[in-house]
Design a protein around this motif. Structure first.
Motif, mmCIF file in Angstrom:
data_model
loop_
_atom_site.group_PDB
_atom_site.id
_atom_site.type_symbol
_atom_site.label_atom_id
_atom_site.label_comp_id
_atom_site.label_asym_id
_atom_site.label_seq_id
_atom_site.Cartn_x
_atom_site.Cartn_y
_atom_site.Cartn_z
ATOM 1 N N LYS A 122 -78.865 31.103 -2.557
ATOM 2 C CA LYS A 122 -77.409 31.184 -2.425
ATOM 3 C C LYS A 122 -76.988 30.916 -0.980
ATOM 4 N N GLU A 123 -77.696 31.517 -0.020
ATOM 5 C CA GLU A 123 -77.392 31.306 1.404
ATOM 6 C C GLU A 123 -77.648 29.853 1.821
ATOM 7 N N ILE A 124 -78.728 29.289 1.297
ATOM 8 C CA ILE A 124 -79.040 27.885 1.605
ATOM 9 C C ILE A 124 -77.956 26.974 1.059
ATOM 10 N N ALA A 125 -77.555 27.219 -0.164
ATOM 11 C CA ALA A 125 -76.506 26.406 -0.796
ATOM 12 C C ALA A 125 -75.220 26.461 0.018
ATOM 13 N N LYS A 126 -74.855 27.653 0.459
ATOM 14 C CA LYS A 126 -73.633 27.810 1.243
ATOM 15 C C LYS A 126 -73.737 27.077 2.580
ATOM 16 N N GLU A 127 -74.868 27.237 3.256
ATOM 17 C CA GLU A 127 -75.035 26.627 4.579
ATOM 18 C C GLU A 127 -75.083 25.103 4.519
ATOM 19 N N LEU A 128 -75.712 24.557 3.468
ATOM 20 C CA LEU A 128 -75.861 23.106 3.360
ATOM 21 C C LEU A 128 -74.788 22.455 2.478
ATOM 22 N N ILE A 129 -73.849 23.274 2.025
ATOM 23 C CA ILE A 129 -72.758 22.808 1.169
ATOM 24 C C ILE A 129 -73.332 22.071 -0.049
ATOM 25 N N MET A 130 -74.150 22.800 -0.793
ATOM 26 C CA MET A 130 -74.784 22.304 -2.015
ATOM 27 C C MET A 130 -74.613 23.365 -3.097
ATOM 28 N N SER A 131 -74.837 22.983 -4.330
ATOM 29 C CA SER A 131 -74.866 23.982 -5.395
ATOM 30 C C SER A 131 -76.239 24.652 -5.390
ATOM 31 N N GLU A 132 -76.300 25.854 -5.958
ATOM 32 C CA GLU A 132 -77.587 26.533 -6.055
ATOM 33 C C GLU A 132 -78.552 25.730 -6.923
ATOM 34 N N SER A 156 -78.697 22.492 -7.094
ATOM 35 C CA SER A 156 -79.235 21.401 -6.257
ATOM 36 C C SER A 156 -80.330 21.915 -5.323
ATOM 37 N N VAL A 157 -80.138 23.118 -4.767
ATOM 38 C CA VAL A 157 -81.148 23.714 -3.908
ATOM 39 C C VAL A 157 -82.425 23.956 -4.708
ATOM 40 N N LYS A 158 -82.265 24.472 -5.937
ATOM 41 C CA LYS A 158 -83.425 24.711 -6.798
ATOM 42 C C LYS A 158 -84.159 23.400 -7.081
ATOM 43 N N ALA A 159 -83.413 22.325 -7.325
ATOM 44 C CA ALA A 159 -84.028 21.016 -7.593
ATOM 45 C C ALA A 159 -84.796 20.509 -6.374
ATOM 46 N N VAL A 160 -84.239 20.702 -5.168
ATOM 47 C CA VAL A 160 -84.918 20.279 -3.943
ATOM 48 C C VAL A 160 -86.210 21.078 -3.768
ATOM 49 N N ILE A 161 -86.142 22.377 -4.000
ATOM 50 C CA ILE A 161 -87.337 23.220 -3.887
ATOM 51 C C ILE A 161 -88.399 22.779 -4.898
ATOM 52 N N THR A 162 -87.964 22.464 -6.111
ATOM 53 C CA THR A 162 -88.892 21.967 -7.137
ATOM 54 C C THR A 162 -89.554 20.675 -6.673
ATOM 55 N N ASN A 163 -88.793 19.774 -6.060
ATOM 56 C CA ASN A 163 -89.359 18.523 -5.532
ATOM 57 C C ASN A 163 -90.411 18.801 -4.465
ATOM 58 N N ILE A 173 -92.538 28.391 -3.124
ATOM 59 C CA ILE A 173 -91.956 27.815 -1.913
ATOM 60 C C ILE A 173 -92.256 28.692 -0.702
ATOM 61 N N MET A 174 -92.356 29.996 -0.911
ATOM 62 C CA MET A 174 -92.671 30.884 0.213
ATOM 63 C C MET A 174 -94.100 30.664 0.702
ATOM 64 N N LYS A 175 -95.037 30.421 -0.221
ATOM 65 C CA LYS A 175 -96.416 30.128 0.191
ATOM 66 C C LYS A 175 -96.449 28.843 1.021
ATOM 67 N N PHE A 176 -95.711 27.838 0.568
ATOM 68 C CA PHE A 176 -95.699 26.590 1.326
ATOM 69 C C PHE A 176 -94.988 26.786 2.669
ATOM 70 N N ALA A 177 -93.921 27.574 2.693
ATOM 71 C CA ALA A 177 -93.201 27.838 3.943
ATOM 72 C C ALA A 177 -94.129 28.499 4.959
ATOM 73 N N VAL A 178 -94.920 29.465 4.516
ATOM 74 C CA VAL A 178 -95.867 30.137 5.415
ATOM 75 C C VAL A 178 -96.882 29.121 5.941
ATOM 76 N N TYR A 179 -97.394 28.264 5.059
ATOM 77 C CA TYR A 179 -98.345 27.227 5.469
ATOM 78 C C TYR A 179 -97.706 26.284 6.491
ATOM 79 N N ALA A 180 -96.486 25.824 6.216
ATOM 80 C CA ALA A 180 -95.804 24.860 7.088
ATOM 81 C C ALA A 180 -95.533 25.454 8.466
ATOM 82 N N VAL A 181 -95.105 26.706 8.510
ATOM 83 C CA VAL A 181 -94.817 27.362 9.796
ATOM 84 C C VAL A 181 -96.115 27.643 10.554
ATOM 85 N N SER A 182 -97.118 28.167 9.858
ATOM 86 C CA SER A 182 -98.361 28.544 10.545
ATOM 87 C C SER A 182 -99.123 27.336 11.072
#
Length: 194
Positions: free
Chosen positions: A148-158, A160-167, A177-186
């Motif tokens: 919801k916060e991502i959608a608001k910040e990027l002016i997208m629907s929730e 659409s955000v879910k579809a991007v995360i799925t991609n 997505i959290m596992k990948f986020a941890v990998y990407a940051v670390s």
């Protein structure tokens, strides 16, 4: 400090180059340019106190458009190359280049030729690439933002955000997505604060 000292020695050993200042802080770059009047600034993306060299380069280009700027980094963060281009830097190098490549890049940059790698290095499976939207969503996920916060910040629907995360998950093979986020940051591919 060792890297800066080594670069200073390498550059000063050239008959056509002279280091007029060596500083560790991007925040001090503006003052160093005022007092030393360099023809070119060689700046790391991350300097002391975790300062952003690309942001400093953007400010330098505004105040001193005649000074050439080369950005260097040893980090594979996937947005640095595009950010450096937007900041108007003249050239961009990864630190794994040979000293001759660095010196050639300095000389060609002074002659008005820009040097940029074709793309950011990737050690992700299959040399993955992400769209700008995927990168923006991933950066916000790395900041622990909700859909919801991502959608608001990027002016997208929730949705659409879910579809991007799925991609992103389909590209990476991760099931979360959290596992990948941890990998990407670390691994330095995403720096949420940039």
């Amino acid at each position: 400090m060792i890297v800066r000292d080594s670069l200073t020695s390498l550059i000063d050993a050239q008959p056509d180059m002279k280091v007029v200042a060596g500083i560790g802080s991007a925040g001090k770059a503006m003052e160093a340019c005022r007092t030393s009047s360099p023809d070119l600034v060689l700046m790391d993306v991350r300097t002391e106190h975790n300062e952003n060299g690309i942001v400093a380069a953007d400010k330098l280009r505004t105040v001193f458009p005649e000074i050439k700027v080369i950005i260097m980094t040893g980090m594979p963060e996937i947005t640095y190359l595009d950010s450096a281009r937007k900041a108007g830097v003249d050239s961009f190098l990864y630190k794994n280049v040979h000293s001759e490549t660095l010196l050639t890049t300095i000389r060609s940059t002074m002659e008005g030729y820009g040097t940029f790698p074709g793309k950011s290095p990737s050690v992700l499976p299959g040399n993955l690439t992400f769209t700008k939207t995927e990168i923006n969503v991933l950066k916000l996920v790395c900041k622990a933002k909700s859909r919801k916060e991502i959608a608001k910040e990027l002016i997208m629907s929730e949705g659409s955000v879910k579809a991007v995360i799925t991609n992103i998950l389909n590209k990476t093979g991760y099931d979360s997505i959290m596992k990948f986020a941890v990998y990407a940051v670390s691994n330095g591919y995403i720096l949420p604060d940039d």
